[in-house]
Scaffold this motif. Structure first.
Motif: not given
Length: 81
Positions: A10, A19, A36
């Motif tokens: 992340s 993202q 993640v």
């Protein structure tokens, strides 16, 4: 709708990692999912901290995804350090 899973870190500034992958998948009409691998403290000038996910927790994330919404594609991130 096609589905895709990104397995990556992340990026707190939103320009890379999961993202960026989610933004790209969504812009292309793909349902985005993520697992993640690490949290980062970063911005455009550099990476200032990394907190890695444990292998057990990453496996838990993947198990949850693969037993519910099986992805049509999987994308993995890259490690640059």
């Amino acid at each position: 709708m096609k589905t895709a899973l990104t397995i990556a870190g992340s990026d707190s500034s939103g320009g890379a990692g999961i993202q960026a992958d989610i933004k790209t998948m969504t812009a292309n009409g793909v349902y985005a999912m993520s697992a993640v691998t690490a949290l980062t403290a970063q911005n455009t000038t550099g990476v200032y901290g990394i907190l890695e996910s444990t292998p057990e927790f990453l496996a838990n994330q993947l198990d949850c995804i693969f037993t519910d919404i099986f992805p049509d594609a999987v994308k993995t991130g890259t490690r640059t350090s």
